[in-house]
Scaffold this motif. Structure first.
Motif, PDB file in Angstrom:
ATOM      1  N   MET B   1       0.839  -1.189   0.000  1.00 30.59           N
ATOM      2  CA  MET B   1       0.000   0.000   0.000  1.00 30.59           C
ATOM      3  C   MET B   1       0.882   1.251   0.000  1.00 30.59           C
ATOM      4  O   MET B   1       2.046   1.199   0.371  1.00 30.59           O
ATOM      5  CB  MET B   1      -0.889   0.004   1.257  1.00 30.59           C
ATOM      6  N   ASN B   2       0.301   2.355  -0.414  1.00 28.08           N
ATOM      7  CA  ASN B   2       1.004   3.628  -0.398  1.00 28.08           C
ATOM      8  C   ASN B   2       0.411   4.523   0.673  1.00 28.08           C
ATOM      9  O   ASN B   2      -0.779   4.434   0.962  1.00 28.08           O
ATOM     10  CB  ASN B   2       0.869   4.325  -1.767  1.00 28.08           C
ATOM     11  N   LEU B   3       1.261   5.368   1.218  1.00 24.31           N
ATOM     12  CA  LEU B   3       0.811   6.407   2.149  1.00 24.31           C
ATOM     13  C   LEU B   3       0.540   7.665   1.339  1.00 24.31           C
ATOM     14  O   LEU B   3       1.391   8.088   0.542  1.00 24.31           O
ATOM     15  CB  LEU B   3       1.930   6.737   3.147  1.00 24.31           C
ATOM     16  N   ARG B  28      -2.264  12.733  -2.794  1.00 26.41           N
ATOM     17  CA  ARG B  28      -0.861  12.993  -3.088  1.00 26.41           C
ATOM     18  C   ARG B  28      -0.018  12.058  -2.224  1.00 26.41           C
ATOM     19  O   ARG B  28      -0.250  11.947  -1.016  1.00 26.41           O
ATOM     20  CB  ARG B  28      -0.526  14.445  -2.762  1.00 26.41           C
ATOM     21  N   VAL B  30       3.009  10.710  -0.006  1.00 27.97           N
ATOM     22  CA  VAL B  30       3.903  11.397   0.924  1.00 27.97           C
ATOM     23  C   VAL B  30       5.134  10.518   1.164  1.00 27.97           C
ATOM     24  O   VAL B  30       5.114   9.312   0.919  1.00 27.97           O
ATOM     25  CB  VAL B  30       3.201  11.691   2.269  1.00 27.97           C
ATOM     26  N   ASP B  31       6.208  11.157   1.658  1.00 29.36           N
ATOM     27  CA  ASP B  31       7.381  10.358   2.033  1.00 29.36           C
ATOM     28  C   ASP B  31       7.202   9.870   3.475  1.00 29.36           C
ATOM     29  O   ASP B  31       6.162  10.102   4.092  1.00 29.36           O
ATOM     30  CB  ASP B  31       8.676  11.157   1.818  1.00 29.36           C
ATOM     31  N   THR B  32       8.225   9.205   4.011  1.00 23.94           N
ATOM     32  CA  THR B  32       8.061   8.613   5.343  1.00 23.94           C
ATOM     33  C   THR B  32       7.975   9.670   6.450  1.00 23.94           C
ATOM     34  O   THR B  32       7.613   9.354   7.580  1.00 23.94           O
ATOM     35  CB  THR B  32       9.213   7.628   5.647  1.00 23.94           C
ATOM     36  N   LEU B  56      -4.215   5.136   3.467  1.00 23.70           N
ATOM     37  CA  LEU B  56      -3.536   4.063   2.748  1.00 23.70           C
ATOM     38  C   LEU B  56      -4.320   3.784   1.477  1.00 23.70           C
ATOM     39  O   LEU B  56      -5.553   3.674   1.516  1.00 23.70           O
ATOM     40  CB  LEU B  56      -3.479   2.777   3.583  1.00 23.70           C
ATOM     41  N   VAL B  82      -5.269   6.771   8.191  1.00 22.14           N
ATOM     42  CA  VAL B  82      -4.113   6.519   9.054  1.00 22.14           C
ATOM     43  C   VAL B  82      -4.203   7.382  10.320  1.00 22.14           C
ATOM     44  O   VAL B  82      -4.466   8.581  10.250  1.00 22.14           O
ATOM     45  CB  VAL B  82      -2.807   6.817   8.294  1.00 22.14           C
ATOM     46  N   ASP B  83      -3.974   6.740  11.484  1.00 22.72           N
ATOM     47  CA  ASP B  83      -3.955   7.479  12.759  1.00 22.72           C
ATOM     48  C   ASP B  83      -2.543   7.974  13.071  1.00 22.72           C
ATOM     49  O   ASP B  83      -2.355   9.102  13.513  1.00 22.72           O
ATOM     50  CB  ASP B  83      -4.375   6.557  13.915  1.00 22.72           C
ATOM     51  N   THR B  84      -1.585   7.078  12.834  1.00 19.86           N
ATOM     52  CA  THR B  84      -0.217   7.402  13.221  1.00 19.86           C
ATOM     53  C   THR B  84       0.739   6.432  12.545  1.00 19.86           C
ATOM     54  O   THR B  84       0.336   5.346  12.133  1.00 19.86           O
ATOM     55  CB  THR B  84      -0.062   7.285  14.758  1.00 19.86           C
ATOM     56  N   TRP B  85       1.990   6.860  12.358  1.00 19.64           N
ATOM     57  CA  TRP B  85       3.017   5.887  11.976  1.00 19.64           C
ATOM     58  C   TRP B  85       4.345   6.292  12.617  1.00 19.64           C
ATOM     59  O   TRP B  85       4.544   7.451  12.984  1.00 19.64           O
ATOM     60  CB  TRP B  85       3.147   5.709  10.469  1.00 19.64           C
ATOM     61  N   ASP B  86       5.181   5.292  12.785  1.00 16.73           N
ATOM     62  CA  ASP B  86       6.487   5.545  13.376  1.00 16.73           C
ATOM     63  C   ASP B  86       7.573   4.930  12.506  1.00 16.73           C
ATOM     64  O   ASP B  86       7.327   3.981  11.769  1.00 16.73           O
ATOM     65  CB  ASP B  86       6.564   4.959  14.786  1.00 16.73           C
ATOM     66  N   ILE B  87       8.750   5.512  12.610  1.00 14.83           N
ATOM     67  CA  ILE B  87       9.948   5.006  11.913  1.00 14.83           C
ATOM     68  C   ILE B  87      11.070   4.901  12.937  1.00 14.83           C
ATOM     69  O   ILE B  87      11.334   5.868  13.652  1.00 14.83           O
ATOM     70  CB  ILE B  87      10.406   5.980  10.802  1.00 14.83           C
ATOM     71  N   ASP B  88      11.706   3.763  13.002  1.00 15.68           N
ATOM     72  CA  ASP B  88      12.817   3.570  13.944  1.00 15.68           C
ATOM     73  C   ASP B  88      12.436   4.030  15.356  1.00 15.68           C
ATOM     74  O   ASP B  88      13.231   4.692  16.048  1.00 15.68           O
ATOM     75  CB  ASP B  88      14.074   4.314  13.454  1.00 15.68           C
TER      76      ASP B  88
END
Lengths: 95, 95, 95, 95, 95
Positions: B1-3, B28, B30-32, B56, B82-88
């Motif tokens: 899927m794409n964000l 549109r 988005v990046d991470t 998504l 999407v509610d939230t996302w995290d990276i590392d």
């Protein structure tokens, strides 16, 4: 399939109800040396993958060929945790 | 899927009749970090998404695996807000 | 779906016989401002679209979900003529 | 199909169980002169391809149209070992 | 569909047995002026296309919707020989 690294999680409470219970992981694609690229995909996690693990993802209709994702609106799935890969006889990544 | 981020609406009166009643949103990618990119997709809205919401999207045949889009000539669908996302381990986006 | 502008026609007499009677239009993809990009696709015309019209195209197996294209070797279809679209509340295109 | 060169192997013990026994090869895409490009794909090996061999790969649902890959979450397959190809009447590659 | 020019042939003796008898042609994609680009695809030839001819190719599952390619691991097919195309009322290519 694509080689990628699990870097995060995407959380959503409002979603297609058939997706309840499926974890969506943020997978950053890597090059053949295992270096992260700017490209990423959000994939359903059919393997219980953890942060930092290298994985194989399948896209498109092939992403629906797992018990977890069958007949669901999912176009990317994690189908394997990668142990190691080699290029031209040299190990490029080991878990 | 794409964000992606919902940024607009596409209106059409002359269309395949099976598409009547489906909202087409301009999403549109988005990046991470959640920053908008030049890439976008027009997606069928299966979720009642509103402007500015992060979503998504699924593409290809997977976009037809919702009640709204089944057997219809639609190759992109919004399947989750999407509610939230995290990276590392760091939160990158919260609604 | 992609946003595109009909800019031309592709003519072929030697083709898969199931394609007889289908018009193939050259559709240039546009950005969110409606400006033409270098990318284009040749799409089966399910709508009677005319030159200069903005259209939505679907790709892949979704392009075969119209009466015109069902079970045919067609991977892009025009499924709607666009009347208008807006971005962030501003109209970007009106027919 | 894409033209590629087998450059490595990806090993995974934790994977979808239906994938047991399938070899996953790292295939680097080549240009029409046979020169390696940065792009690559991990493909199921339906042909017993060896390192350094030029191969044809198919992607998407077409990758599941072999006995090896049918109904499995695989989106790329090696379907042929290439002997030779020519461009404009000149041989560009011979095994 | 994509517009391309037949520039070569790919020969393979070791391949999925269902592919016996199918010619694989090297098709270079062209821009809307008919100029060759660096992109190319290897496509099954359902039309008896010859070198230098402009053709339409279909990708993905749509490439399997011909008698030649049905149920075969083929993700690109030549479905038409192009006679002519025009852009903005001007002929850009004539056979």
């Amino acid at each position: 399939m694509n080689l990628g690294k699990v870097v995060g999680t995407v959380v959503s409470t409002r979603k297609e109800s058939v997706l309840d219970g499926i974890r969506f992981l943020l997978v950053r694609l890597v090059d053949t040396d295992g270096k992260e690229t700017p490209s990423f995909v959000v994939a359903a996690d059919a393997m219980g993958a953890g942060p930092g693990e290298m994985v194989l993802t399948a896209a498109g209709s092939s992403a629906r060929q797992t018990t977890l994702t069958q007949n669901k609106p999912v176009d990317a799935v994690i189908l394997a945790i990668v142990d190691t890969w080699d290029i031209d006889g040299k190990t490029k990544y080991t878990k």
